[in-house]
Design a protein around this motif. Structure first.
Motif, PDB file in Angstrom:
ATOM      1  N   ILE A 122       0.693  -1.258   0.048  1.00  0.00           N
ATOM      2  CA  ILE A 122      -0.054   0.095  -0.009  1.00  0.00           C
ATOM      3  C   ILE A 122       0.719   1.336   0.123  1.00  0.00           C
ATOM      4  O   ILE A 122       0.550   2.293  -0.629  1.00  0.00           O
ATOM      5  CB  ILE A 122      -0.938   0.022   1.316  1.00  0.00           C
ATOM      6  N   THR A 123       1.975   1.193   0.629  1.00  0.00           N
ATOM      7  CA  THR A 123       2.714   2.465   0.966  1.00  0.00           C
ATOM      8  C   THR A 123       3.820   2.462  -0.159  1.00  0.00           C
ATOM      9  O   THR A 123       4.699   3.570  -0.258  1.00  0.00           O
ATOM     10  CB  THR A 123       3.499   2.453   2.342  1.00  0.00           C
ATOM     11  N   GLY A 124       3.977   1.534  -0.998  1.00  0.00           N
ATOM     12  CA  GLY A 124       4.859   1.638  -2.185  1.00  0.00           C
ATOM     13  C   GLY A 124       6.332   1.558  -1.655  1.00  0.00           C
ATOM     14  O   GLY A 124       7.316   2.091  -2.197  1.00  0.00           O
ATOM     15  N   SER A 125       6.488   0.721  -0.624  1.00  0.00           N
ATOM     16  CA  SER A 125       7.963   0.502   0.217  1.00  0.00           C
ATOM     17  C   SER A 125       8.303  -1.014   0.129  1.00  0.00           C
ATOM     18  O   SER A 125       7.627  -1.833  -0.520  1.00  0.00           O
ATOM     19  CB  SER A 125       7.636   1.055   1.576  1.00  0.00           C
ATOM     20  N   ASN A 126       9.341  -1.278   0.777  1.00  0.00           N
ATOM     21  CA  ASN A 126       9.908  -2.617   0.688  1.00  0.00           C
ATOM     22  C   ASN A 126       9.679  -3.035   2.366  1.00  0.00           C
ATOM     23  O   ASN A 126       9.569  -2.357   3.213  1.00  0.00           O
ATOM     24  CB  ASN A 126      11.269  -2.665   0.358  1.00  0.00           C
ATOM     25  N   PRO A 127       9.768  -4.489   2.348  1.00  0.00           N
ATOM     26  CA  PRO A 127       9.481  -5.024   3.694  1.00  0.00           C
ATOM     27  C   PRO A 127      10.628  -4.835   4.653  1.00  0.00           C
ATOM     28  O   PRO A 127      10.121  -4.382   5.913  1.00  0.00           O
ATOM     29  CB  PRO A 127       9.436  -6.609   3.533  1.00  0.00           C
ATOM     30  N   ILE A 128      11.722  -4.385   4.380  1.00  0.00           N
ATOM     31  CA  ILE A 128      12.764  -4.029   4.984  1.00  0.00           C
ATOM     32  C   ILE A 128      12.579  -2.621   5.862  1.00  0.00           C
ATOM     33  O   ILE A 128      12.446  -2.486   6.881  1.00  0.00           O
ATOM     34  CB  ILE A 128      14.302  -4.282   4.625  1.00  0.00           C
ATOM     35  N   THR A 129      12.314  -1.771   5.009  1.00  0.00           N
ATOM     36  CA  THR A 129      11.923  -0.296   5.595  1.00  0.00           C
ATOM     37  C   THR A 129      10.672  -0.294   6.322  1.00  0.00           C
ATOM     38  O   THR A 129      10.520   0.493   7.232  1.00  0.00           O
ATOM     39  CB  THR A 129      11.579   0.624   4.324  1.00  0.00           C
ATOM     40  N   VAL A 130       9.656  -1.162   6.028  1.00  0.00           N
ATOM     41  CA  VAL A 130       8.204  -1.098   6.744  1.00  0.00           C
ATOM     42  C   VAL A 130       8.634  -1.812   8.246  1.00  0.00           C
ATOM     43  O   VAL A 130       8.261  -1.331   9.151  1.00  0.00           O
ATOM     44  CB  VAL A 130       7.319  -2.190   6.079  1.00  0.00           C
ATOM     45  N   ASN A 131       9.445  -2.759   8.087  1.00  0.00           N
ATOM     46  CA  ASN A 131       9.853  -3.390   9.412  1.00  0.00           C
ATOM     47  C   ASN A 131      10.532  -2.577  10.363  1.00  0.00           C
ATOM     48  O   ASN A 131      10.248  -2.349  11.735  1.00  0.00           O
ATOM     49  CB  ASN A 131      10.723  -4.677   9.177  1.00  0.00           C
ATOM     50  N   LYS A 132      11.388  -1.482   9.793  1.00  0.00           N
ATOM     51  CA  LYS A 132      12.117  -0.524  10.659  1.00  0.00           C
ATOM     52  C   LYS A 132      11.087   0.349  11.258  1.00  0.00           C
ATOM     53  O   LYS A 132      11.264   0.801  12.353  1.00  0.00           O
ATOM     54  CB  LYS A 132      13.037   0.141   9.746  1.00  0.00           C
ATOM     55  N   VAL A 133      10.338   0.873  10.208  1.00  0.00           N
ATOM     56  CA  VAL A 133       9.141   2.017  10.851  1.00  0.00           C
ATOM     57  C   VAL A 133       8.276   1.228  11.778  1.00  0.00           C
ATOM     58  O   VAL A 133       7.932   1.937  12.815  1.00  0.00           O
ATOM     59  CB  VAL A 133       8.609   2.552   9.632  1.00  0.00           C
ATOM     60  N   VAL A 134       7.738   0.206  11.582  1.00  0.00           N
ATOM     61  CA  VAL A 134       6.967  -0.496  12.599  1.00  0.00           C
ATOM     62  C   VAL A 134       7.793  -0.745  13.787  1.00  0.00           C
ATOM     63  O   VAL A 134       6.949  -0.401  15.030  1.00  0.00           O
ATOM     64  CB  VAL A 134       6.258  -1.778  12.168  1.00  0.00           C
ATOM     65  N   ASN A 135       8.930  -1.333  13.968  1.00  0.00           N
ATOM     66  CA  ASN A 135       9.807  -1.473  14.899  1.00  0.00           C
ATOM     67  C   ASN A 135       9.969   0.084  15.778  1.00  0.00           C
ATOM     68  O   ASN A 135       9.798   0.116  17.024  1.00  0.00           O
ATOM     69  CB  ASN A 135      11.086  -2.041  14.741  1.00  0.00           C
ATOM     70  N   PHE A 136      10.076   0.848  15.109  1.00  0.00           N
ATOM     71  CA  PHE A 136      10.302   2.228  15.467  1.00  0.00           C
ATOM     72  C   PHE A 136       8.723   2.599  16.469  1.00  0.00           C
ATOM     73  O   PHE A 136       9.062   3.172  17.614  1.00  0.00           O
ATOM     74  CB  PHE A 136      10.260   3.264  14.689  1.00  0.00           C
ATOM     75  N   LEU A 137       7.741   2.368  15.793  1.00  0.00           N
ATOM     76  CA  LEU A 137       6.445   2.992  16.415  1.00  0.00           C
ATOM     77  C   LEU A 137       6.026   2.092  17.501  1.00  0.00           C
ATOM     78  O   LEU A 137       5.497   2.245  18.459  1.00  0.00           O
ATOM     79  CB  LEU A 137       5.416   2.677  15.367  1.00  0.00           C
ATOM     80  N   ILE A 138       6.458   0.748  17.576  1.00  0.00           N
ATOM     81  CA  ILE A 138       6.405  -0.074  18.729  1.00  0.00           C
ATOM     82  C   ILE A 138       7.272  -0.033  19.820  1.00  0.00           C
ATOM     83  O   ILE A 138       6.776   0.239  21.026  1.00  0.00           O
ATOM     84  CB  ILE A 138       6.564  -1.808  18.332  1.00  0.00           C
ATOM     85  N   GLU A 139       8.364   0.443  19.705  1.00  0.00           N
ATOM     86  CA  GLU A 139       9.282   0.794  20.546  1.00  0.00           C
ATOM     87  C   GLU A 139       8.876   2.190  21.411  1.00  0.00           C
ATOM     88  O   GLU A 139       9.183   2.095  22.402  1.00  0.00           O
ATOM     89  CB  GLU A 139      10.613   0.878  19.945  1.00  0.00           C
ATOM     90  N   ARG A 140       8.321   3.118  20.345  1.00  0.00           N
ATOM     91  CA  ARG A 140       8.023   4.341  21.200  1.00  0.00           C
ATOM     92  C   ARG A 140       6.383   4.184  21.934  1.00  0.00           C
ATOM     93  O   ARG A 140       6.009   4.849  22.224  1.00  0.00           O
ATOM     94  CB  ARG A 140       7.695   5.452  20.029  1.00  0.00           C
ATOM     95  N   LEU A 141       6.280   2.876  21.846  1.00  0.00           N
ATOM     96  CA  LEU A 141       4.729   2.282  22.538  1.00  0.00           C
ATOM     97  C   LEU A 141       3.266   3.128  21.709  1.00  0.00           C
ATOM     98  O   LEU A 141       2.530   3.374  22.387  1.00  0.00           O
ATOM     99  CB  LEU A 141       4.614   2.744  24.036  1.00  0.00           C
ATOM    100  N   PHE A 142       3.663   3.408  20.558  1.00  0.00           N
ATOM    101  CA  PHE A 142       2.433   3.729  19.741  1.00  0.00           C
ATOM    102  C   PHE A 142       1.814   2.696  19.270  1.00  0.00           C
ATOM    103  O   PHE A 142       0.505   3.262  19.118  1.00  0.00           O
ATOM    104  CB  PHE A 142       3.048   4.836  18.648  1.00  0.00           C
TER     105      PHE A 142
END
Length: 218
Positions: free
Chosen positions: A172-192
């Motif tokens: 959906i975002t036109g990205s690749n799984p590695i980048t998505v994983n980094k962003v998702v982990n950032f959001l999880i680590e920030r407790l978002f």
């Protein structure tokens, strides 16, 4: 599946076909004929991708029930469209000439216009995802859209009520799984956000919405 549209089509004797897509299944569409169909989403949620002959793809929209897909507005040369079910989804397919020939009630036409208006709003909402150059903000905008349109409110979080894999997010975002994983982990680590129920369902904590407000993402 809602019987409202089936009943209206039966009463007007408009020929139609019904389909079901199970969660994760896709409908591949490439209509070359002059008379192209309309599809009403009676239940469920899908996203649409435009696929080019070089296998590149671009996200078009997320659509839910009360939406209508009009393939007369879609290009058909050298491309095809992929409709992917985020949850079990039911469709009604019909052709405009059949509708005109058999429709007996003005109220049915008014209801159809309501579907077009609702669908246009969903296309506009979906376009807000790709206007961001940053993949992080595209993902954040996607989560916000899903929370607004489908979220289930709980005490301190909003639950997105269907599976949202990182692969789906990358499409959906036109990205690749590695980048998505980094962003998702950032959001999880920030407790978002947090993945729950076998790491398939996303919940967004209220802190996520405070983060959006502070970054002026609406």
């Amino acid at each position: 599946m809602s019987n409202k549209w089936k009943q209206l089509f039966f009463e007007s004797e408009i020929p139609f076909y019904t389909y079901k897509l199970n969660k994760g299944d896709a409908l591949i569409l490439n209509y070359q004929a002059k008379c192209k169909p309309f599809i009403i989403i009676c239940y469920g949620t899908v996203y649409i991708m435009k696929i080019f002959t070089n296998s590149e793809s671009i996200f078009i929209s997320i659509l839910t029930y009360k939406s209508i897909i009009d393939f007369n507005f879609f290009d058909s040369n050298y491309i095809y469209y992929k409709v992917v079910a985020l949850e079990n989804t039911y469709f009604i397919k019909f052709f405009w000439l059949d509708y005109i020939a058999h429709c007996q009630y003005l109220s049915t036409s008014i209801k159809l216009l309501d579907l077009f208006r609702y669908t246009l709003r969903q296309y506009e909402n979906s376009s807000s995802i790709l206007i961001h150059k940053s993949i992080k903000y595209r993902i954040v905008q996607l989560l916000l859209l899903l929370c607004k349109d489908f979220g289930v409110l709980n005490n301190n979080y909003v639950l997105i009520p269907f599976e949202l894999s990182q692969k789906t997010i990358s499409y959906i975002t036109g990205s690749n799984p590695i980048t998505v994983n980094k962003v998702v982990n950032f959001l999880i680590e920030r407790l978002f956000i947090k993945y729950v129920i076998k790491n398939k369902i996303v919940i967004c904590y209220f802190s996520f919405f405070i983060y959006l407000r502070n970054n002026k993402i609406t």
